[in-house]
Motif scaffolding. Structure first.
Motif, PDB file in Angstrom:
ATOM      1  N   ALA A   2       0.835  -1.202   0.000  1.00 27.90           N
ATOM      2  CA  ALA A   2       0.000   0.000   0.000  1.00 27.90           C
ATOM      3  C   ALA A   2       0.874   1.258   0.000  1.00 27.90           C
ATOM      4  O   ALA A   2       0.513   2.272  -0.604  1.00 27.90           O
ATOM      5  CB  ALA A   2      -0.932  -0.002   1.201  1.00 27.90           C
ATOM      6  N   PHE A   3       2.034   1.175   0.673  1.00 30.54           N
ATOM      7  CA  PHE A   3       2.939   2.333   0.704  1.00 30.54           C
ATOM      8  C   PHE A   3       3.398   2.692  -0.698  1.00 30.54           C
ATOM      9  O   PHE A   3       3.453   3.865  -1.077  1.00 30.54           O
ATOM     10  CB  PHE A   3       4.145   2.019   1.594  1.00 30.54           C
ATOM     11  N   ILE A   4       3.723   1.706  -1.495  1.00 27.54           N
ATOM     12  CA  ILE A   4       4.202   1.962  -2.853  1.00 27.54           C
ATOM     13  C   ILE A   4       3.087   2.566  -3.710  1.00 27.54           C
ATOM     14  O   ILE A   4       3.322   3.522  -4.449  1.00 27.54           O
ATOM     15  CB  ILE A   4       4.742   0.659  -3.491  1.00 27.54           C
ATOM     16  N   LYS A   5       1.858   2.046  -3.561  1.00 29.23           N
ATOM     17  CA  LYS A   5       0.742   2.610  -4.314  1.00 29.23           C
ATOM     18  C   LYS A   5       0.483   4.052  -3.915  1.00 29.23           C
ATOM     19  O   LYS A   5       0.243   4.918  -4.764  1.00 29.23           O
ATOM     20  CB  LYS A   5      -0.514   1.768  -4.097  1.00 29.23           C
ATOM     21  N   ASN A   6       0.519   4.333  -2.614  1.00 27.45           N
ATOM     22  CA  ASN A   6       0.323   5.706  -2.142  1.00 27.45           C
ATOM     23  C   ASN A   6       1.446   6.617  -2.607  1.00 27.45           C
ATOM     24  O   ASN A   6       1.227   7.778  -2.939  1.00 27.45           O
ATOM     25  CB  ASN A   6       0.214   5.744  -0.621  1.00 27.45           C
ATOM     26  N   PHE A   7       2.664   6.095  -2.604  1.00 25.85           N
ATOM     27  CA  PHE A   7       3.812   6.895  -3.037  1.00 25.85           C
ATOM     28  C   PHE A   7       3.691   7.269  -4.510  1.00 25.85           C
ATOM     29  O   PHE A   7       3.974   8.402  -4.903  1.00 25.85           O
ATOM     30  CB  PHE A   7       5.098   6.105  -2.788  1.00 25.85           C
ATOM     31  N   ILE A   8       3.281   6.322  -5.331  1.00 25.47           N
ATOM     32  CA  ILE A   8       3.139   6.582  -6.766  1.00 25.47           C
ATOM     33  C   ILE A   8       1.982   7.538  -7.030  1.00 25.47           C
ATOM     34  O   ILE A   8       2.068   8.427  -7.884  1.00 25.47           O
ATOM     35  CB  ILE A   8       2.960   5.250  -7.542  1.00 25.47           C
ATOM     36  N   ALA A   9       0.907   7.397  -6.267  1.00 26.19           N
ATOM     37  CA  ALA A   9      -0.272   8.241  -6.476  1.00 26.19           C
ATOM     38  C   ALA A   9      -0.080   9.650  -5.922  1.00 26.19           C
ATOM     39  O   ALA A   9      -0.795  10.571  -6.312  1.00 26.19           O
ATOM     40  CB  ALA A   9      -1.484   7.588  -5.834  1.00 26.19           C
ATOM     41  N   ASP A  10       0.859   9.843  -5.027  1.00 24.74           N
ATOM     42  CA  ASP A  10       1.079  11.155  -4.400  1.00 24.74           C
ATOM     43  C   ASP A  10       1.622  12.140  -5.430  1.00 24.74           C
ATOM     44  O   ASP A  10       2.657  11.915  -6.041  1.00 24.74           O
ATOM     45  CB  ASP A  10       2.058  11.008  -3.241  1.00 24.74           C
ATOM     46  N   GLU A  11       0.924  13.243  -5.613  1.00 29.22           N
ATOM     47  CA  GLU A  11       1.335  14.259  -6.586  1.00 29.22           C
ATOM     48  C   GLU A  11       1.796  15.541  -5.928  1.00 29.22           C
ATOM     49  O   GLU A  11       1.959  16.565  -6.596  1.00 29.22           O
ATOM     50  CB  GLU A  11       0.172  14.554  -7.539  1.00 29.22           C
ATOM     51  N   SER A  12       2.045  15.507  -4.635  1.00 27.10           N
ATOM     52  CA  SER A  12       2.416  16.735  -3.933  1.00 27.10           C
ATOM     53  C   SER A  12       3.825  17.196  -4.280  1.00 27.10           C
ATOM     54  O   SER A  12       4.111  18.383  -4.237  1.00 27.10           O
ATOM     55  CB  SER A  12       2.273  16.543  -2.421  1.00 27.10           C
ATOM     56  N   GLY A  13       4.710  16.288  -4.601  1.00 29.90           N
ATOM     57  CA  GLY A  13       6.070  16.658  -4.971  1.00 29.90           C
ATOM     58  C   GLY A  13       6.936  16.950  -3.757  1.00 29.90           C
ATOM     59  O   GLY A  13       6.441  17.255  -2.685  1.00 29.90           O
ATOM     60  N   ALA A  14       8.222  16.853  -3.941  1.00 27.69           N
ATOM     61  CA  ALA A  14       9.170  17.103  -2.855  1.00 27.69           C
ATOM     62  C   ALA A  14       9.795  18.472  -3.038  1.00 27.69           C
ATOM     63  O   ALA A  14       9.978  18.950  -4.153  1.00 27.69           O
ATOM     64  CB  ALA A  14      10.247  16.030  -2.867  1.00 27.69           C
ATOM     65  N   SER A  15      10.146  19.067  -1.918  1.00 25.79           N
ATOM     66  CA  SER A  15      10.789  20.381  -1.985  1.00 25.79           C
ATOM     67  C   SER A  15      12.289  20.201  -2.232  1.00 25.79           C
ATOM     68  O   SER A  15      12.839  19.103  -2.131  1.00 25.79           O
ATOM     69  CB  SER A  15      10.555  21.143  -0.690  1.00 25.79           C
ATOM     70  N   ALA A  16      12.940  21.302  -2.526  1.00 22.10           N
ATOM     71  CA  ALA A  16      14.380  21.250  -2.799  1.00 22.10           C
ATOM     72  C   ALA A  16      15.152  20.779  -1.573  1.00 22.10           C
ATOM     73  O   ALA A  16      16.165  20.075  -1.700  1.00 22.10           O
ATOM     74  CB  ALA A  16      14.872  22.618  -3.243  1.00 22.10           C
ATOM     75  N   ALA A  17      14.685  21.116  -0.381  1.00 19.54           N
ATOM     76  CA  ALA A  17      15.371  20.688   0.845  1.00 19.54           C
ATOM     77  C   ALA A  17      15.322  19.171   0.994  1.00 19.54           C
ATOM     78  O   ALA A  17      16.307  18.551   1.423  1.00 19.54           O
ATOM     79  CB  ALA A  17      14.738  21.362   2.050  1.00 19.54           C
ATOM     80  N   GLU A  18      14.196  18.575   0.652  1.00 17.51           N
ATOM     81  CA  GLU A  18      14.093  17.119   0.738  1.00 17.51           C
ATOM     82  C   GLU A  18      15.009  16.442  -0.269  1.00 17.51           C
ATOM     83  O   GLU A  18      15.652  15.431   0.037  1.00 17.51           O
ATOM     84  CB  GLU A  18      12.641  16.697   0.525  1.00 17.51           C
TER      85      GLU A  18
END
Length: 78
Positions: A2-18
Motif C-alpha cells: 500500500a505504501f508503494i501505491k500511495n507513493f506513486i499516487a502522491d502528486e504533492s512533490g518534494a521540496s528542494a530541501a528534501e
C-alpha cells in the motif's frame, strides 16, 4: 504494498530541501563504501606485494633449472 501505491499516487512533490537531504544521505553512503573498498584494495595489493617479495627472496641462483631437485627452485606456492 500500500505504501508503494500511495507513493506513486502522491502528486504533492518534494521540496528542494528534501532532495538535498536525499542527495546528502546517498553521498555519505557512497563515500563510506569507497573508503571501505579503498582500504580493502590497499590491503590486497600489499599482500600481493609481500608474496612477490618473499618469492623473490627465494629466487634461484643462476644455473638452477626447473625440474631438478635443487632447493633453490621455487615451490608451487610462489
Amino acid at each position: 504494498m500500500a505504501f508503494i501505491k500511495n507513493f506513486i499516487a502522491d502528486e504533492s512533490g518534494a521540496s528542494a530541501a528534501e532532495y538535498a537531504l536525499i542527495i546528502a544521505i546517498v553521498g555519505v553512503g557512497i563515500g563510506a563504501a569507497a573508503l571501505a573498498l579503498g582500504n580493502n584494495v590497499t590491503a590486497a595489493i600489499g599482500g600481493a606485494a609481500n608474496d612477490v617479495h618473499n618469492c623473490n627472496d627465494k629466487k634461484a641462483p643462476s644455473g638452477a633449472t626447473a625440474g631438478t631437485s635443487s632447493p633453490y627452485v621455487a615451490s608451487a606456492t610462489c
